[in-house]
Design a protein around this motif. Structure first.
Motif, PDB file in Angstrom:
ATOM      1  N   TYR A 179       4.909   9.192 -15.375  1.00 48.37           N
ATOM      2  CA  TYR A 179       6.124   8.317 -14.906  1.00 48.37           C
ATOM      3  C   TYR A 179       6.272   6.907 -15.552  1.00 48.37           C
ATOM      4  N   GLY A 180       5.053   6.511 -15.889  1.00 46.64           N
ATOM      5  CA  GLY A 180       5.277   5.025 -16.115  1.00 46.64           C
ATOM      6  C   GLY A 180       5.358   4.141 -15.240  1.00 46.64           C
ATOM      7  N   LEU A 181       4.850   4.342 -13.805  1.00 44.86           N
ATOM      8  CA  LEU A 181       4.948   3.426 -12.830  1.00 44.86           C
ATOM      9  C   LEU A 181       3.772   2.344 -12.934  1.00 44.86           C
ATOM     10  N   VAL A 182       4.034   1.004 -12.857  1.00 47.29           N
ATOM     11  CA  VAL A 182       2.777   0.088 -12.911  1.00 47.29           C
ATOM     12  C   VAL A 182       2.171  -0.030 -11.347  1.00 47.29           C
ATOM     13  N   MET A 183       0.954   0.502 -11.216  1.00 49.00           N
ATOM     14  CA  MET A 183       0.262   0.566 -10.060  1.00 49.00           C
ATOM     15  C   MET A 183      -0.730  -0.664  -9.849  1.00 49.00           C
ATOM     16  N   SER A 184      -1.270  -1.058 -10.957  1.00 45.72           N
ATOM     17  CA  SER A 184      -2.158  -2.187 -10.705  1.00 45.72           C
ATOM     18  C   SER A 184      -2.220  -2.907 -11.822  1.00 45.72           C
ATOM     19  N   ILE A 185      -2.217  -4.241 -11.415  1.00 50.27           N
ATOM     20  CA  ILE A 185      -2.399  -5.274 -12.534  1.00 50.27           C
ATOM     21  C   ILE A 185      -3.622  -6.154 -12.022  1.00 50.27           C
ATOM     22  N   SER A 186      -4.608  -6.191 -12.781  1.00 50.85           N
ATOM     23  CA  SER A 186      -6.136  -6.884 -12.375  1.00 50.85           C
ATOM     24  C   SER A 186      -6.149  -8.256 -13.271  1.00 50.85           C
ATOM     25  N   TYR A 187      -6.263  -9.275 -12.525  1.00 52.60           N
ATOM     26  CA  TYR A 187      -6.629 -10.421 -13.567  1.00 52.60           C
ATOM     27  C   TYR A 187      -7.304 -11.588 -12.588  1.00 52.60           C
ATOM     28  N   GLY A 188      -8.115 -12.368 -13.475  1.00 53.42           N
ATOM     29  CA  GLY A 188      -8.777 -13.537 -12.651  1.00 53.42           C
ATOM     30  C   GLY A 188      -9.615 -13.119 -11.670  1.00 53.42           C
ATOM     31  N   GLY A 189     -10.141 -12.088 -11.670  1.00 49.80           N
ATOM     32  CA  GLY A 189     -11.090 -11.603 -10.500  1.00 49.80           C
ATOM     33  C   GLY A 189     -10.278 -10.789  -9.274  1.00 49.80           C
ATOM     34  N   VAL A 190      -9.232 -10.715  -9.549  1.00 46.09           N
ATOM     35  CA  VAL A 190      -8.178 -10.254  -8.456  1.00 46.09           C
ATOM     36  C   VAL A 190      -8.165  -8.705  -8.957  1.00 46.09           C
ATOM     37  N   ASN A 191      -8.473  -7.589  -8.050  1.00 43.68           N
ATOM     38  CA  ASN A 191      -8.337  -6.113  -8.413  1.00 43.68           C
ATOM     39  C   ASN A 191      -6.818  -5.909  -8.644  1.00 43.68           C
ATOM     40  N   ASN A 192      -5.973  -6.206  -7.892  1.00 47.00           N
ATOM     41  CA  ASN A 192      -4.587  -5.879  -7.963  1.00 47.00           C
ATOM     42  C   ASN A 192      -3.740  -6.896  -7.616  1.00 47.00           C
ATOM     43  N   LEU A 193      -2.989  -7.533  -8.465  1.00 42.92           N
ATOM     44  CA  LEU A 193      -1.871  -8.534  -7.855  1.00 42.92           C
ATOM     45  C   LEU A 193      -0.913  -7.957  -7.300  1.00 42.92           C
ATOM     46  N   LEU A 194      -0.448  -6.583  -7.392  1.00 47.27           N
ATOM     47  CA  LEU A 194       0.667  -6.070  -6.915  1.00 47.27           C
ATOM     48  C   LEU A 194       0.291  -5.684  -5.418  1.00 47.27           C
ATOM     49  N   ALA A 195       1.497  -5.276  -4.902  1.00 48.05           N
ATOM     50  CA  ALA A 195       1.643  -4.871  -3.483  1.00 48.05           C
ATOM     51  C   ALA A 195       0.937  -3.786  -2.832  1.00 48.05           C
ATOM     52  N   THR A 196      -0.407  -3.967  -2.599  1.00 50.19           N
ATOM     53  CA  THR A 196      -1.010  -2.708  -2.226  1.00 50.19           C
ATOM     54  C   THR A 196      -0.553  -2.147  -1.078  1.00 50.19           C
ATOM     55  N   GLN A 197       0.050  -3.160  -0.243  1.00 44.91           N
ATOM     56  CA  GLN A 197       0.736  -2.205   0.916  1.00 44.91           C
ATOM     57  C   GLN A 197       1.612  -1.616   0.710  1.00 44.91           C
ATOM     58  N   ASN A 198       2.401  -1.278  -0.540  1.00 42.11           N
ATOM     59  CA  ASN A 198       3.309  -0.395  -0.852  1.00 42.11           C
ATOM     60  C   ASN A 198       2.766   0.606  -1.415  1.00 42.11           C
ATOM     61  N   VAL A 199       3.378   1.912  -1.330  1.00 41.75           N
ATOM     62  CA  VAL A 199       2.867   3.141  -2.143  1.00 41.75           C
ATOM     63  C   VAL A 199       2.844   2.736  -3.487  1.00 41.75           C
ATOM     64  N   GLU A 200       2.130   3.570  -4.633  1.00 41.79           N
ATOM     65  CA  GLU A 200       1.941   3.197  -5.730  1.00 41.79           C
ATOM     66  C   GLU A 200       3.147   3.289  -6.421  1.00 41.79           C
ATOM     67  N   LYS A 201       3.995   4.013  -6.275  1.00 46.47           N
ATOM     68  CA  LYS A 201       5.267   4.106  -7.104  1.00 46.47           C
ATOM     69  C   LYS A 201       6.374   3.005  -6.543  1.00 46.47           C
ATOM     70  N   ASP A 202       6.052   2.052  -5.634  1.00 45.72           N
ATOM     71  CA  ASP A 202       6.593   0.968  -5.369  1.00 45.72           C
ATOM     72  C   ASP A 202       6.282  -0.381  -5.511  1.00 45.72           C
ATOM     73  N   ARG A 203       5.713  -0.538  -6.747  1.00 44.78           N
ATOM     74  CA  ARG A 203       4.933  -1.786  -7.101  1.00 44.78           C
ATOM     75  C   ARG A 203       5.417  -2.422  -8.489  1.00 44.78           C
ATOM     76  N   GLY A 204       5.514  -1.624  -9.290  1.00 42.77           N
ATOM     77  CA  GLY A 204       5.971  -2.160 -10.580  1.00 42.77           C
ATOM     78  C   GLY A 204       6.777  -1.031 -11.169  1.00 42.77           C
ATOM     79  N   TYR A 205       8.103  -1.251 -11.690  1.00 43.16           N
ATOM     80  CA  TYR A 205       9.215  -0.075 -12.121  1.00 43.16           C
ATOM     81  C   TYR A 205      10.319  -0.643 -12.995  1.00 43.16           C
TER      82      TYR A 205
END
Length: 1230
Positions: free
Chosen positions: A629-655
């Motif tokens: 699909y090409g949906l962005v599920m996770s962005i890890s940086y600076g010791g943070v596992n995921n900067l994206l909204a983990t409270q959202n389903v994976e298809k509703d984080r970056g698109y």
């Protein structure tokens, strides 16, 4: 402006400093402001002389300009005077964004303790007790030529006054872009120094030989004054204004106003352009674009001679990311082309002389720099950047208090006494650097200085570099590349594996006079030595290089080492040592490479492909996307596992997503979901992956559009790029596209601080605050009734508060509350792929926290910006790349703007690198497939003089009518701003056929060039001078407003009292970015509508910003009629008059115009139903622009009092209406 000419004489003259000084507070007039010169007849003592005229002359005196001259001609009998002809025309300090501070006074220095030299004074009893214990030294505030374009002082008066020195160009300064010199200092004193030996020594003293003639124009510089009452609390307001003015002055260079024939105007100058690449075969098999290199023209000399050049002019620029450069406004003459490239040692010099003639446009094509290199790198220390900034810089001695600046790397070395700390850190044994275990930022002292052994006695110091070698070839020669960033009265001796050898294997000899260590410079003049080392001097196993700074008469004798590098001529082995030398200061840059690979190297780019996901990583950031699909599920940086909204389903984080319809059906929102995944590139330096979706003709309910979403990660890059290729094939069905964007939703418990611009930055509400709040007139606007942050109670949240014009939206994003804070930034490097031109407004970031980049939308425009594809219409467009940039800094815990400022710097890099050279898709057009357009725009507004429009927007867009660019939505657009003389250059234009359009501040209407412009790959089109004749039929009788396509100059009320206003610092947009302003019309005019009397009314107070409906209760609205009352002494009934009416916005409105008869059934003019930009409700001060030239018959007017009635006739809701830009009544047609 000064003009200097040395006549043929029997004198030898050495000029050591020429400076323009202004003392802001002084006790006698002769010292208030003057030019002076320090000179000698070959040897000490030097003489300081003020350049005082012996004759005065008025050069020009008219309404627009005054120029006066004070001349002095040398008399051969005046042997004590410098032999020059001179034509001299006449408690807060800020030097840069970071170096700003409250300063000591002159009296504080007099009461203080003089330290090792008279310029450095310890403040023992300062007037401001906060400064006690600090050291004051004028050299703390020195800057490189390339950085010192504006600086000055701000007064304590009310309102505060700013006094600024603006240097619009460096062409008349000596020593090139890296040359350092003084700016301002305690006095308070403001300087502009054009010639001096500071940070360079005798090499920069101008030495005239017997009989040598010389002439040079120095300046003009601009002394700028400003004032603002708000600067009492925030002095940076005046600094920011001074920077804006500096940019205006730099853009206007060369000036057109100087009268002297010796000052060379733009039409007597030329342009030189080309593309610079670097080839270092031991780093890469391919040539590499010289990104951000300084490249310039200077008088004839050897490679690197520009830094010691002091008599002629120099012209420098920076290359783009792809190596392209344009050096404009070069004075005619013969030059060499020089360059210095970050990351590479040495200096480049073009092989041939370059002769510039008036009006010439010299295209050099592709140039190749082969930096000094004899073999593969074995190791290296530091970074080849002509400075010692990367090495260990100690804290100053504890008895000296450090003045803290915000986010200023220079404050580390702009401190007194750093050199003393070498003897503290190494009291008995000198520095030892082990290549395999040491780290240069921690273990390599920034300056190779002498050691103090007491009673002002100093001794030589010897540093050791220990390294291991295997398989030494005794029959071969190795090379030590030694680059010095500065040197002062030093001699650096090098011995290999024998510290006691009586004769060193290499010596620099006695070099340097930069005094950079005493003067807190991290560099001075640059030196490079390629030192041959016989293989028999080296051994298998442990080796030691001994570096001895042998001269030791003072604490300031030193070298700064920049890089060391050893090469084997016969077997391509290299030990690389780059040594930067500076007065009493040494800084090394070293890196060890074995077998062509670095022992200390940055992580490579990797792809980790699993069944349902792929992760791109480069050691800095990890990005995980779903397959296919090409949906962005996770962005890890600076010791943070995921900067994206983990409270959202994976298809509703970056698109990426799109809003579309079939004209009659309800609009649909669709995420771009790939149905195939492909790795496009996977190397150590770059990964590019693709997610494609192909429309199936049988899917009648699906969007008829192909998409190819690309994601790119580069080595050493803290972030990633994304772009899309969207396509319709011929024969596909009709469809309308309303919105196309890329979206990232962040962790809501992590990101609270949002930044849109320098001024619009704030702590934001939480999503739950909107849920518990009260929805107002539309769902986007919510009153915060019980927010998580009580400080926000009573505010309104609305995503449209944070909209921005395309031209102003280059970077926006969020800063987290983590420790350290993380910045998440959307960088849009170019607008070519956006719709609607530079004035199109759109959303940026908003509560969520959400980050957007919108490429197509109807926001602030309505249906005109909806892309409407007809049956069978094909289309293809590349959208992006945009850059998702991540940064972090622990200091941002207290000051989030640190990350914002860094994001702006990165944004400027991305803009300079456009168009990128890394996208792999053939659909993305690279720089060599693009063209350039140049010309000059002049305005003829029925006057006898053509006027150049300063800061006009000029652009290429698909063919259409005048002004059609603002409604254009399918093609590419390319815009720039004109300089003060109307000159413009539109670079990097994709090949195609365009119209040239322009809009000019202060002038109504739109310009369109008569002919189509055909751009082909590599073309350079010179259009010459173009003339815009704006709409006008007669002389102006009166006018209301300013023609700038906005309503910002009109009266904007405070919002209803029930809403708390979020106050930004120094942001005029906060005035109209408020909820409910339209409601205030009914409050201010409850029964009778607005009446404007020409001659007595003031449009900033008496003309409401929006012509809206009136609320009469129960959500009932009625039309409103505004009156303009004016007097005419004489009316020509047989002639026609003209009402020029420019609208800044319209929302489902009909504006009717009547003259002297409000009751006439048929209006004398009507716009008809217009507009759908909704700018009133969405807090925009403009939407789409309308211009009406309304003919007014003379018999409709009367001598005496006249009234124009403006009726907004449609009234079904509170948001209907228009915003005026400008109205003008013109006399009889001429």
């Amino acid at each position: 402006m000064g003009r200097y000419k040395q006549l043929l004489s029997d004198h030898v003259l050495e000029v050591t400093m020429v400076a323009l000084l202004f003392f802001l507070v002084a006790d006698c007039h002769p010292h208030n402001g003057y030019w002076d010169i320090i000179w000698n007849n070959t040897g000490p003592p030097t003489t300081r002389a003020k350049l005082s005229g012996t004759s005065f002359e008025v050069i020009i005196n008219n309404e627009n300009q005054i120029e006066i001259s004070f001349k002095r001609t040398w008399n051969v009998s005046q042997s004590s005077e410098p032999p020059l002809n001179i034509d001299k025309r006449f408690h807060y300090m800020a030097v840069s964004d970071e170096r700003q501070r409250v300063m000591p006074t002159e009296m504080d220095r007099k009461k203080g303790q003089v330290l090792d030299y008279k310029e450095a004074v310890l403040l023992t009893d300062p007037t401001n007790l906060d400064l006690k214990g600090e050291v004051d030294d004028k050299y703390f505030y020195a800057s490189d030529n390339k950085d010192g374009q504006v600086y000055g002082w701000i007064s304590r008066t009310n309102p505060p006054l700013g006094f600024w020195m603006i240097n619009p160009s460096n062409e008349y300064r000596t020593g090139g872009p890296f040359r350092q010199d003084l700016t301002t200092h305690v006095g308070p004193t403001v300087l502009s120094i054009f010639v001096s030996t500071h940070y360079a020594g005798e090499d920069l003293a101008i030495k005239f030989e017997q009989g040598e003639a010389w002439k040079k124009v120095i300046g003009p510089v601009f002394v700028y004054l400003n004032s603002n009452a708000a600067a009492k609390a925030n002095p940076s307001i005046l600094w920011n204004d001074a920077k804006k003015r500096m940019n205006q002055e730099a853009t206007s260079w060369p000036y057109e106003f100087p009268v002297s024939k010796d000052y060379i105007k733009s039409n007597q100058r030329g342009t030189v352009s080309g593309k610079l690449f670097v080839y270092d075969r031991f780093i890469s098999k391919h040539i590499v674009a010289a990104s951000n290199a300084y490249i310039g023209l200077a008088p004839l000399g050897e490679a690197g001679s520009w830094q010691r050049e002091n008599k002629g002019y120099q012209f420098w620029t920076k290359t783009h990311g792809n190596g392209n450069f344009i050096i404009e406004n070069v004075i005619y003459g013969t030059y060499n082309l020089y360059a210095t490239v970050p990351g590479f040692i040495g200096d480049y010099k073009y092989t041939s002389n370059i002769k510039v003639t008036p009006g010439s446009n010299i295209k050099l094509g592709v140039l190749l720099y082969n930096p000094p290199r004899n073999g593969a790198t074995i190791w290296e220390i530091g970074v080849p950047d002509r400075t010692a900034a990367e090495f260990f810089i100690p804290n100053p001695p504890p008895q000296f208090k450090v003045h803290k600046y915000k986010n200023n790397s220079e404050s580390r070395f702009k401190q007194y006494g750093l050199w003393k700390q070498y003897s503290v850190l190494y009291p008995n044994i000198d520095l030892v650097y082990n290549v395999e275990t040491s780290k240069y930022s921690r273990d390599w002292f920034y300056a190779h200085v002498t050691r103090k052994i007491g009673n002002n006695t100093y001794k030589s110091t010897t540093w050791k570099i220990i390294f291991n070698l295997a398989n030494v070839s005794n029959a071969s020669n190795y090379t030590l590349q030694l680059a010095l960033a500065a040197a002062s009265q030093a001699e650096l001796q090098i011995r290999v594996n024998d510290e006691k050898a009586q004769t060193p294997h290499f010596t620099t000899g006695h070099i340097g006079g930069s005094n950079a260590i005493a003067r807190h410079g991290i560099h001075g003049l640059y030196w490079i030595n390629s030192i041959g080392i016989q293989g028999k001097l080296l051994v298998n196993g442990a080796n030691t290089i001994f570096l001895t700074q042998i001269l030791a008469l003072s604490p300031f004798q030193e070298t700064k080492k920049h890089k060391i590098h050893k090469e084997n001529m016969g077997k391509n082995m290299q030990l690389s040592l780059l040594y930067v030398v500076e007065f009493t200061m040494v800084a090394f840059t070293l890196l060890l490479v074995v077998d062509g690979r670095r022992m200390i190297e940055t992580p490579i780019v990797r792809l980790d492909i699993q069944t349902n996901q792929v992760t791109m990583s480069n050691g800095i950031v990890n990005v995980t996307l779903s397959i296919p699909y090409g949906l962005v599920m996770s962005i890890s940086y600076g010791g943070v596992n995921n900067l994206l909204a983990t409270q959202n389903v994976e298809k509703d984080r970056g698109y990426w997503d799109i809003f579309w319809n079939r004209t009659t059906s309800k609009r649909a929102r669709k995420k771009f979901l790939g149905n195939s995944f492909e790795v496009i590139m996977d190397t150590e330096n770059q990964a590019e992956i693709s997610f494609k979706s192909t429309w199936n003709g049988s899917q009648s309910d699906e969007l008829p559009l192909n998409s190819d979403l690309r994601f790119v990660m580069l080595r050493d890059t803290p972030g990633f790029y994304t772009y899309a290729i969207v396509e319709r094939l011929e024969g596909w069905p009709l469809v309308y596209i309303e919105n196309l964007r890329v979206v990232f939703k962040l962790q809501q418990d992590m990101f609270h601080y949002m930044a849109i611009s320098d001024e619009r930055q704030r702590i934001m509400p939480m999503p739950v605050d909107r849920e518990t709040g009260k929805v107002l007139d539309y769902k986007e606007a919510v009153l915060l009734t019980d927010p998580t942050n009580p400080d926000l109670k009573g505010e309104v949240d609305d995503k449209y508060f944070y909209a921005t014009d395309n031209k102003d939206d280059r970077v926006h994003g969020w800063v987290s509350s983590t420790n350290p804070p993380v910045g998440f930034w959307m960088i849009i490097p170019n607008d070519e792929f956006r719709t609607g031109g530079p004035y199109k407004q759109d959303l940026t970031s908003h509560v969520g926290p959400t980050v957007l980049s919108i490429f197509v939308s109807r926001h602030f425009a309505g249906d005109d910006l909806v892309i409407k594809f007809q049956q069978g219409e094909p289309w293809k467009k590349v959208i992006g790349p945009v850059f998702l940039y991540l940064n972090s800094n622990s200091s941002a815990m207290d000051n989030p703007t640190i990350l914002w400022d860094d994001a702006k710097r990165r944004m400027n890099q991305e803009v300079a690198n456009w168009p990128y050279d890394f996208p792999v898709s053939e659909e993305y057009i690279k720089s060599n497939q693009r063209g350039i357009i140049r010309g000059q725009l002049l305005v003829n507004d029925s006057t006898t003089t053509l006027v150049p429009p300063s800061n006009g927007y000029i652009g290429l867009a698909p063919r259409g009518d005048v002004g059609s660019w603002q409604r254009e939505n399918k093609g590419y657009q390319f815009w720039t701003k004109s300089d003060a003389m109307g000159n413009f250059t539109i670079e990097n234009v994709i090949s195609g056929t365009y119209n040239l359009y322009a809009t000019v501040p202060g002038i109504i209407g739109d310009y369109k060039y008569t002919f189509d412009v055909q751009v082909t790959p590599g073309s350079s089109i010179e259009l010459g001078s173009l003339v815009y004749n704006p709409p006008r039929n007669g002389a102006t009788l009166w006018e209301i407003g300013v023609p700038d396509r906005t309503a910002a100059e009109f009266f904007v009320p405070t919002p209803p009292s029930e809403y708390n206003v979020h106050v930004y610092q120094n942001n005029f947009e906060s005035i109209f970015r408020q909820y409910g302003l339209w409601e205030q019309y009914s409050v201010l005019y409850p029964e009778n509508d607005l009446v404007y009397n020409v001659g007595t009314s003031n449009y900033s107070k008496d003309w409401f910003f929006a012509h809206v409906t009136r609320n009469i209760g129960n959500k009932t609205y009625i039309p409103t009629t505004w009156k303009i009352i004016f007097n005419l002494e004489i009316v020509d009934n047989a002639s026609n008059y003209t009402l020029q009416m420019a609208l800044a916005a319209a929302q489902r409105a009909e504006l009717q115009v009547r003259f002297n008869d409000e009751k006439v059934a048929e209006p004398h003019f009507t716009t008809g139903k217009i507009g759908g930009d909704n700018a009133i409700a969405r807090h925009g001060i403009h939407g789409l622009y309308f211009l009406y030239s309304i003919e007014v018959k003379g018999n409709l007017l009367v001598e005496g009092t006249n009234t124009i009635f403006l009726t907004q006739a449609i009234a079904t809701n509170p948001f209907q209406g228009v915003m005026y830009d400008y109205l003008r009544l013109e006399g009889p047609h001429q």
